[in-house]
Design a protein around this motif. Structure first.
Motif, PDB file in Angstrom:
ATOM      1  N   LEU A  67       0.825  -1.219   0.000  1.00  8.88           N
ATOM      2  CA  LEU A  67       0.000   0.000   0.000  1.00  8.88           C
ATOM      3  C   LEU A  67       0.856   1.266   0.000  1.00  8.88           C
ATOM      4  O   LEU A  67       0.326   2.375  -0.013  1.00  8.88           O
ATOM      5  N   GLY A  68       2.175   1.087   0.062  1.00  8.53           N
ATOM      6  CA  GLY A  68       3.066   2.246   0.128  1.00  8.53           C
ATOM      7  C   GLY A  68       3.256   2.773   1.540  1.00  8.53           C
ATOM      8  O   GLY A  68       3.733   3.890   1.731  1.00  8.53           O
ATOM      9  N   ILE A  69       2.885   1.972   2.531  1.00  4.09           N
ATOM     10  CA  ILE A  69       3.039   2.348   3.939  1.00  4.09           C
ATOM     11  C   ILE A  69       4.275   1.626   4.462  1.00  4.09           C
ATOM     12  O   ILE A  69       4.450   0.431   4.202  1.00  4.09           O
ATOM     13  N   PRO A  70       5.145   2.316   5.207  1.00  3.28           N
ATOM     14  CA  PRO A  70       6.328   1.630   5.740  1.00  3.28           C
ATOM     15  C   PRO A  70       5.935   0.380   6.531  1.00  3.28           C
ATOM     16  O   PRO A  70       5.060   0.434   7.398  1.00  3.28           O
ATOM     17  N   PHE A 119      -8.557   5.445   4.669  1.00  2.50           N
ATOM     18  CA  PHE A 119      -8.005   6.242   3.568  1.00  2.50           C
ATOM     19  C   PHE A 119      -6.872   5.561   2.808  1.00  2.50           C
ATOM     20  O   PHE A 119      -6.618   5.918   1.654  1.00  2.50           O
ATOM     21  N   THR A 120      -6.203   4.593   3.395  1.00  2.00           N
ATOM     22  CA  THR A 120      -5.111   3.938   2.667  1.00  2.00           C
ATOM     23  C   THR A 120      -5.511   2.612   2.044  1.00  2.00           C
ATOM     24  O   THR A 120      -4.942   2.217   1.033  1.00  2.00           O
ATOM     25  N   ALA A 121      -6.490   1.918   2.628  1.00  2.00           N
ATOM     26  CA  ALA A 121      -6.786   0.568   2.153  1.00  2.00           C
ATOM     27  C   ALA A 121      -8.240   0.357   1.747  1.00  2.00           C
ATOM     28  O   ALA A 121      -8.511  -0.391   0.812  1.00  2.00           O
ATOM     29  N   LYS A 122      -9.166   0.975   2.410  1.00  2.00           N
ATOM     30  CA  LYS A 122     -10.574   0.599   2.245  1.00  2.00           C
ATOM     31  C   LYS A 122     -11.391   1.500   1.330  1.00  2.00           C
ATOM     32  O   LYS A 122     -12.372   1.047   0.749  1.00  2.00           O
ATOM     33  N   LEU A 123     -11.036   2.749   1.205  1.00  2.00           N
ATOM     34  CA  LEU A 123     -11.834   3.694   0.429  1.00  2.00           C
ATOM     35  C   LEU A 123     -12.087   3.237  -1.012  1.00  2.00           C
ATOM     36  O   LEU A 123     -13.224   3.347  -1.488  1.00  2.00           O
ATOM     37  N   PRO A 124     -11.080   2.703  -1.711  1.00  2.00           N
ATOM     38  CA  PRO A 124     -11.339   2.252  -3.086  1.00  2.00           C
ATOM     39  C   PRO A 124     -12.412   1.163  -3.185  1.00  2.00           C
ATOM     40  O   PRO A 124     -13.066   1.030  -4.212  1.00  2.00           O
ATOM     41  N   GLY A 125     -12.602   0.395  -2.117  1.00  5.56           N
ATOM     42  CA  GLY A 125     -13.596  -0.674  -2.129  1.00  5.56           C
ATOM     43  C   GLY A 125     -15.017  -0.184  -1.937  1.00  5.56           C
ATOM     44  O   GLY A 125     -15.964  -0.944  -2.078  1.00  5.56           O
ATOM     45  N   GLY A 126     -15.180   1.092  -1.599  1.00  2.64           N
ATOM     46  CA  GLY A 126     -16.509   1.619  -1.345  1.00  2.64           C
ATOM     47  C   GLY A 126     -17.006   1.232   0.040  1.00  2.64           C
ATOM     48  O   GLY A 126     -16.321   0.564   0.802  1.00  2.64           O
ATOM     49  N   ALA A 151     -12.063  -4.751   0.239  1.00  5.25           N
ATOM     50  CA  ALA A 151     -13.066  -4.746   1.296  1.00  5.25           C
ATOM     51  C   ALA A 151     -13.643  -3.344   1.460  1.00  5.25           C
ATOM     52  O   ALA A 151     -12.999  -2.350   1.155  1.00  5.25           O
ATOM     53  N   GLY A 152     -14.852  -3.286   1.948  1.00  2.85           N
ATOM     54  CA  GLY A 152     -15.489  -2.008   2.214  1.00  2.85           C
ATOM     55  C   GLY A 152     -15.042  -1.433   3.543  1.00  2.85           C
ATOM     56  O   GLY A 152     -14.357  -2.081   4.328  1.00  2.85           O
ATOM     57  N   TYR A 153     -15.437  -0.208   3.784  1.00  2.00           N
ATOM     58  CA  TYR A 153     -15.001   0.466   5.009  1.00  2.00           C
ATOM     59  C   TYR A 153     -16.109   0.599   6.045  1.00  2.00           C
ATOM     60  O   TYR A 153     -15.973   1.328   7.021  1.00  2.00           O
ATOM     61  N   GLU A 154     -17.214  -0.137   5.882  1.00  3.09           N
ATOM     62  CA  GLU A 154     -18.331   0.009   6.822  1.00  3.09           C
ATOM     63  C   GLU A 154     -17.940  -0.363   8.249  1.00  3.09           C
ATOM     64  O   GLU A 154     -18.299   0.331   9.200  1.00  3.09           O
ATOM     65  N   LEU A 155     -17.203  -1.454   8.444  1.00  2.00           N
ATOM     66  CA  LEU A 155     -16.773  -1.846   9.791  1.00  2.00           C
ATOM     67  C   LEU A 155     -15.805  -0.821  10.363  1.00  2.00           C
ATOM     68  O   LEU A 155     -15.923  -0.425  11.530  1.00  2.00           O
ATOM     69  N   ASP A 156     -14.876  -0.368   9.549  1.00  2.00           N
ATOM     70  CA  ASP A 156     -13.897   0.619  10.003  1.00  2.00           C
ATOM     71  C   ASP A 156     -14.580   1.905  10.442  1.00  2.00           C
ATOM     72  O   ASP A 156     -14.200   2.514  11.438  1.00  2.00           O
ATOM     73  N   LEU A 157     -15.608   2.304   9.701  1.00  3.57           N
ATOM     74  CA  LEU A 157     -16.348   3.516  10.039  1.00  3.57           C
ATOM     75  C   LEU A 157     -17.097   3.345  11.361  1.00  3.57           C
ATOM     76  O   LEU A 157     -17.119   4.255  12.197  1.00  3.57           O
ATOM     77  N   ALA A 158     -17.688   2.166  11.575  1.00  7.33           N
ATOM     78  CA  ALA A 158     -18.386   1.893  12.837  1.00  7.33           C
ATOM     79  C   ALA A 158     -17.398   1.902  14.003  1.00  7.33           C
ATOM     80  O   ALA A 158     -17.683   2.483  15.064  1.00  7.33           O
ATOM     81  N   LEU A 159     -16.229   1.284  13.824  1.00  6.93           N
ATOM     82  CA  LEU A 159     -15.216   1.277  14.882  1.00  6.93           C
ATOM     83  C   LEU A 159     -14.691   2.684  15.148  1.00  6.93           C
ATOM     84  O   LEU A 159     -14.418   3.051  16.300  1.00  6.93           O
TER      85      LEU A 159
END
Length: 134
Positions: free
Chosen positions: A41-44, A84-91, A99-107
């Motif tokens: 992902l381009g993250i160290p 913003f680095t992994a989930k946004l492209p998945g919607g 993967a989607g970001y619905e769980l991440d948003l809830a957390l």
């Protein structure tokens, strides 16, 4: 205890358990896999260790109610980073590109709630504060 305080305890325990299990999974599944994913992902890659430790240790602390606001802030930072680095492209629900970001948003929302919430009587934070005041 009020209904609101009971609700806060439930949110704190579920959030802590969720992060603890995710951190444990990163180590049990081979942290090198997570390092590789971060690199892709381009993250160290070393940040995989940081995130896994925040999830593992922070999860335990959250369950017990130790440093709740600080841990919740760390969780929020991790979730914003994940979205913003992994989930946004998945919607929101995922779209085959990831993967989607619905769980991440809830957390993230639960973390923000715990940052803003008052200290809860069923936490070690509260117990320690009460001991200092007596």
């Amino acid at each position: 205890m009020t209904k609101s305080e009971v609700g806060t305890v439930i949110l704190r325990i579920v959030l802590g358990l969720t992060f603890f299990i995710h951190g444990l999974d990163k180590f049990q599944g081979g942290i090198s896999n997570t390092v590789g994913y971060f690199d892709s992902l381009g993250i160290p890659g070393f940040l995989a260790y940081v995130v896994a430790l925040i999830e593992l240790i922070g999860g335990i602390a959250m369950i017990l109610g130790i440093g709740t606001k600080v841990v919740a802030l760390l969780f929020a930072v991790v979730m914003v980073g994940a979205i913003f680095t992994a989930k946004l492209p998945g919607g929101f629900l995922g779209n085959g590109q990831g993967a989607g970001y619905e769980l991440d948003l809830a957390l993230l929302a639960i973390s923000i709630y715990l940052i803003l919430a008052d200290r809860n009587p069923l936490s070690l934070d509260s117990f320690i504060a009460n001991k200092k005041n007596s």
